[in-house]
Scaffold this motif. Structure first.
Motif, PDB file in Angstrom:
ATOM      1  N   GLN A   1      -1.270  -4.449  -1.485  1.00 24.85           N
ATOM      2  CA  GLN A   1      -1.642  -5.181  -0.273  1.00 24.85           C
ATOM      3  C   GLN A   1      -0.568  -4.946   0.780  1.00 24.85           C
ATOM      4  OE1 GLN A   1      -1.478  -8.907  -2.366  1.00 24.85           O
ATOM      5  NE2 GLN A   1      -3.696  -9.016  -2.616  1.00 24.85           N
ATOM      6  N   GLY A   2      -0.804  -5.468   1.989  1.00 25.12           N
ATOM      7  CA  GLY A   2       0.266  -5.455   2.972  1.00 25.12           C
ATOM      8  C   GLY A   2       1.367  -6.392   2.488  1.00 25.12           C
ATOM      9  N   THR A   3       2.600  -6.211   2.986  1.00 31.28           N
ATOM     10  CA  THR A   3       3.704  -7.031   2.484  1.00 31.28           C
ATOM     11  C   THR A   3       3.436  -8.528   2.651  1.00 31.28           C
ATOM     12  OG1 THR A   3       5.327  -5.316   2.857  1.00 31.28           O
ATOM     13  CG2 THR A   3       6.157  -7.560   2.788  1.00 31.28           C
TER      14      THR A   3
ATOM     15  N   THR B   1       0.824  -1.198   0.000  1.00 33.38           N
ATOM     16  CA  THR B   1       0.000   0.000   0.000  1.00 33.38           C
ATOM     17  C   THR B   1       0.863   1.254   0.000  1.00 33.38           C
ATOM     18  OG1 THR B   1      -0.147  -0.396   2.356  1.00 33.38           O
ATOM     19  CG2 THR B   1      -2.054  -0.970   1.057  1.00 33.38           C
ATOM     20  N   SER B   2       2.063   1.165   0.612  1.00 36.09           N
ATOM     21  CA  SER B   2       2.885   2.375   0.720  1.00 36.09           C
ATOM     22  C   SER B   2       3.271   2.902  -0.664  1.00 36.09           C
ATOM     23  CB  SER B   2       4.140   2.080   1.541  1.00 36.09           C
ATOM     24  OG  SER B   2       4.845   0.991   0.979  1.00 36.09           O
ATOM     25  N   THR B   3       3.639   1.998  -1.576  1.00 33.38           N
ATOM     26  CA  THR B   3       4.037   2.449  -2.904  1.00 33.38           C
ATOM     27  C   THR B   3       2.837   2.940  -3.704  1.00 33.38           C
ATOM     28  OG1 THR B   3       4.087   0.092  -3.352  1.00 33.38           O
ATOM     29  CG2 THR B   3       6.192   1.218  -3.291  1.00 33.38           C
ATOM     30  N   GLU B   4       1.735   2.186  -3.619  1.00 31.46           N
ATOM     31  CA  GLU B   4       0.550   2.568  -4.385  1.00 31.46           C
ATOM     32  C   GLU B   4      -0.056   3.860  -3.850  1.00 31.46           C
ATOM     33  OE1 GLU B   4      -0.850   1.590  -7.033  1.00 31.46           O
ATOM     34  OE2 GLU B   4      -3.005   1.891  -6.946  1.00 31.46           O
ATOM     35  N   ASN B   5      -0.251   3.926  -2.510  1.00 31.42           N
ATOM     36  CA  ASN B   5      -0.923   5.088  -1.938  1.00 31.42           C
ATOM     37  C   ASN B   5      -0.129   6.376  -2.117  1.00 31.42           C
ATOM     38  OD1 ASN B   5      -2.733   3.201  -1.150  1.00 31.42           O
ATOM     39  ND2 ASN B   5      -2.789   3.803   1.010  1.00 31.42           N
ATOM     40  N   SER B   6       1.197   6.254  -2.147  1.00 28.37           N
ATOM     41  CA  SER B   6       1.991   7.471  -2.283  1.00 28.37           C
ATOM     42  C   SER B   6       1.876   8.053  -3.683  1.00 28.37           C
ATOM     43  CB  SER B   6       3.461   7.150  -1.995  1.00 28.37           C
ATOM     44  OG  SER B   6       3.962   6.287  -3.010  1.00 28.37           O
ATOM     45  N   GLY B   7       1.469   7.234  -4.652  1.00 26.58           N
ATOM     46  CA  GLY B   7       1.363   7.731  -6.023  1.00 26.58           C
ATOM     47  C   GLY B   7       2.587   7.414  -6.861  1.00 26.58           C
ATOM     48  N   LEU B   8       3.549   6.654  -6.298  1.00 29.27           N
ATOM     49  CA  LEU B   8       4.770   6.339  -7.038  1.00 29.27           C
ATOM     50  C   LEU B   8       4.457   5.601  -8.341  1.00 29.27           C
ATOM     51  CD1 LEU B   8       7.908   6.090  -7.220  1.00 29.27           C
ATOM     52  CD2 LEU B   8       7.648   3.850  -6.136  1.00 29.27           C
TER      53      LEU B   8
END
Lengths: 270, 247, 231
Positions: A63-65, A35-42
């Motif tokens: 998803q979560g890792t 989610t961190s990569t997707e949510n940040s917009g990367l």
């Protein structure tokens, strides 16, 4: 039984045809990521560049890792792109992945109420900061979902010599954003990757109260799911994606992604 | 047109007379009809009479084939287990939630009548019973009299040799009752056999050629209407005709 | 933060392509699921109402209970079936709109079956003698009863539509919320909430409600019209 299966299969394929998107069939790969990569917009920033160059569409399931690795293990993704080094190495060692490549790093920060009741702003290192939270009875909102962030958090508690249990430790069992929403409400401290934090809008009283310790370093790896175990894996296209993202062009694309003028991810290919 | 219709009826096997031989009907061992033996002759109008609970409706359902006898035999002249060329009109007809015309077409489609012939029959039926102006109206929104008129028309369109009617006028006002009686007489004139229950003595006198009188699930009188009304043989029938309460 | 209503309105007014794509996919998935559930559920419900067989009661109770099936569980079942490691993995349907349709169909089907059975059973009690008299077998009675119960059945179909269009658990698991491919209104709302974009999330919710409202209004109008026309 076999016949029943065949009937269901053909009925389902009929349904698939019926529901097939009108877009022309295009080469695509499925990437399970966090989610961190997707949510940040990367991904929204770098994937169009890759698709324009190669004609390969990338479908990201965020998803979560833990879940992202499980998706790869079941063969439901061609590439996994996550940040939990130890688990990634196990994934490869168990034969589910071909090889792990370093892609980029970002870092974790500890956010908390601006008035900082546990005094994290004065903490000398991350372990001391975590110990301070536990000592003062301030609340801490944890992912509790076996994600990369959660794994990092558990390592920090261990380093601090604290058993994360009790009413002050709020295990949300959900994504980074949901956990930050909880922390903003409580208010509570939380460990988050910087990328999600920078693009997060509902901050409430929260701000960064601790950052910069090298142990908060958060490396991302990318792994091709092993076609020897899952023959349907699109190995060529998946490898093309990996080759691209570790290439100069891909690394430059990562470096050029900013939120509010701040760079979120730092290329880590030597 | 009439010629074609009669021809079609002649082509079907003759289902009458209908013979009941010692017919009984019981529910969970409780006998409701017993020892019924009679012959329903072709082309006659038979009124089935008796007090409430005498078994008139059951008798009709048993003849029509909605229920099966638990004793004795029911024999159609055609040898069919349940004769095709028959129809029934209920006290409260169930009309389908569709138009008047569609209600007429429905049983014809069930019989496998082809589209063009079906449309033709529906149009002819609508005309004959003055229902043409109502053809596209939803059947459920008709008045009680109109609904029963449609139910009779629907039965007629099926070209039955025998028509069973269960108290068809009990819920209707006098003018609607007269209309229905006129329809029934018209059917009889065409040669249709009528078997009808009624507890309205005046109606029975107007319509009956034969009478069957039921009392507590037994057939206690059966014969020509004139004789029955002039001099019933049993005290129960005499009391019934005199307007006494019997049970 | 702007008012969510203002955000919702400007989103629609802008005709944002991504938003239109999301709305289109949501409607396509849910309406297809409703269609499939009806194609299977209406005959099945009618059969349950009309047929007598051992274990019928158990089947009826099972379908009634399945109306309370948590969407996440429906999603998990479909996920495990369609996963590459599952029995139907070779179809490559996981993370596709088809998988979402399947999951939603699983959610709606019990509603359609149970309601159909109840409506057809009631009608059968009323129609039974008349239909038998007119010469209809039980098999032939089924479509007649379904058609005559159409106004009541519409309510059940709408309830199914509501359940499907509102749920997020199942489509998130089997669809994966892939941008431009399997992102629906509800998964987009979940995503925006997790990004802390609460205003945008509520705006999307308002658009979803407006769509649901419009569809229900249309269905209600049709039902009223049918009631007046058909009695």
């Amino acid at each position: 039984m076999k016949q029943t299966r065949r009937v269901i299969l053909s009925a389902a394929s009929g349904l698939a045809l019926l529901a097939a998107p009108p877009a022309a069939a295009q080469a695509f790969i499925t990437v399970s990521s966090t989610t961190s990569t997707e949510n940040s917009g990367l991904f929204g920033h770098i994937l169009p560049i890759f698709t324009a160059e190669t004609g390969i569409e990338v479908r990201v399931v965020a998803q979560g890792t833990g879940q992202a690795l499980e998706t790869g293990r079941r063969g439901d993704a061609d590439v996994v792109f996550v940040h939990a080094r130890a688990q990634e190495e196990t994934f490869v060692a168990d034969g589910y992945g071909v090889q792990r490549f370093d892609v980029m790093v970002n870092d974790f920060v500890i956010v908390g109420p601006a008035d900082d009741p546990a005094g994290l702003k004065q903490a000398p290192d991350a372990a001391a900061a975590m110990a301070a939270i536990a000592g003062t009875g301030a609340s801490f909102a944890s992912r509790g979902d076996d994600s990369g962030t959660h794994v990092a958090e558990k390592a920090l508690w261990e380093a601090a010599g604290v058993e994360p249990a009790g009413g002050w430790h709020l295990s949300t069992g959900s994504g980074m954003g949901a956990t930050l929403n909880t922390a903003a409400q409580a208010p509570a401290y939380a460990l988050t990757d910087r990328g999600t934090w920078l693009s997060f809008r509902n901050r409430g009283p929260l701000e960064i109260v601790f950052e910069g310790d090298p142990v908060l370093f958060n490396p991302y790896g990318v792994i091709l799911v092993n076609p020897a175990r899952h023959p349907h894996v699109k190995a060529a296209q998946g490898q093309a994606f990996i080759d691209w993202i570790v290439s100069d062009v891909g690394q430059a694309a990562i470096a050029s992604f900013t939120v509010g003028g701040e760079q979120l991810f730092f290329p880590s290919v030597e | 047109m009439m010629a074609a219709r009669d021809l079609a009826r002649d082509a079907a096997p003759q289902i009458l007379p209908l013979r009941l031989e010692g017919v009984g009907y019981a529910v969970r061992g409780q006998p409701l009809l017993h020892g019924l033996s009679l012959t329903i002759r072709s082309g006659r109008r038979l009124m089935v009479m008796g007090a409430n609970g005498a078994g008139k409706s059951l008798f009709l359902r048993l003849c029509h084939g909605l229920i099966e006898p638990t004793a004795g035999r029911r024999l159609w002249a055609s040898g069919e287990a349940r004769a095709e060329a028959q129809a029934m009109v209920f006290q409260r007809p169930v009309l389908l939630r569709r138009s008047v015309a569609a209600n007429l077409a429905y049983p014809l489609a069930l019989k496998g009548m082809a589209g063009p012939e079906r449309r033709d029959t529906v149009a002819r039926t609508l005309d004959r019973f003055g229902l043409a102006p109502l053809a596209d109206r939803p059947a459920r929104l008709l008045s009680g009299g109109e609904q029963q008129r449609l139910a009779l028309a629907r039965a007629w369109a099926m070209r039955p040799q025998a028509l069973f009617l269960d108290e068809p006028c009990s819920a209707l006002d006098p003018s609607a009752t007269l209309t229905i009686e006129a329809m029934i007489e018209g059917f009889a004139t065409e040669g249709m056999t009528i078997v009808m229950t009624t507890h309205d003595l005046g109606q029975a006198r107007r319509l009956a050629e034969d009478v069957a009188f039921l009392h507590r699930g037994r057939l206690i009188e059966h014969g020509p209407a004139d004789a029955f009304f002039a001099g019933p043989e049993t005290p129960e029938a005499r009391a019934f005709l005199a307007g006494d309460l019997i049970w | 933060m702007d008012s969510p209503f203002a955000t919702a309105f400007s989103l629609i007014a802008s005709g944002d392509a991504a938003l239109m794509q999301i709305i289109g996919l949501s409607l396509r998935v849910t309406l297809t699921a409703v269609l499939v559930a009806c194609a299977v559920g209406l005959p099945l419900g009618a059969a349950l109402a009309l047929a007598a067989f051992p274990g019928r009661g158990a089947v009826i109770v099972a379908f009634n209970a399945l109306m309370g099936l948590p969407p996440v569980v429906a999603g998990l079942v479909v996920y495990l079936l369609l996963s590459r490691s599952g029995p139907f993995g070779s179809l490559a349907l996981l993370f596709t709109p088809t998988a979402m349709i399947l999951a939603q169909t699983l959610l709606i089907l019990p509603i359609v079956v149970s309601l159909t059975r109840s409506v057809v059973e009631d009608l059968w009690a009323e129609y039974r003698e008349q239909l038998r008299s007119l010469g209809a077998s039980r098999l032939r009675a089924a479509p007649t009863l379904l058609w005559d119960g159409r106004v009541s059945l519409l309510t059940g179909v709408l309830a199914g539509f509501g359940r499907a269009s509102a749920e997020v658990g199942a489509v998130l698991i089997v669809g994966g919320n892939i941008a431009g491919h399997t992102r629906t209104m509800t998964t987009a709302i979940t995503l925006e909430t997790s990004r802390g974009e609460l205003g945008l999330a509520v705006a999307l919710g308002i658009i979803l409600m407006a769509l649901t409202l419009a569809l229900n209004a249309a269905a209600w109008g049709a039902g009223q019209w049918a009631r007046e026309r058909l009695g």
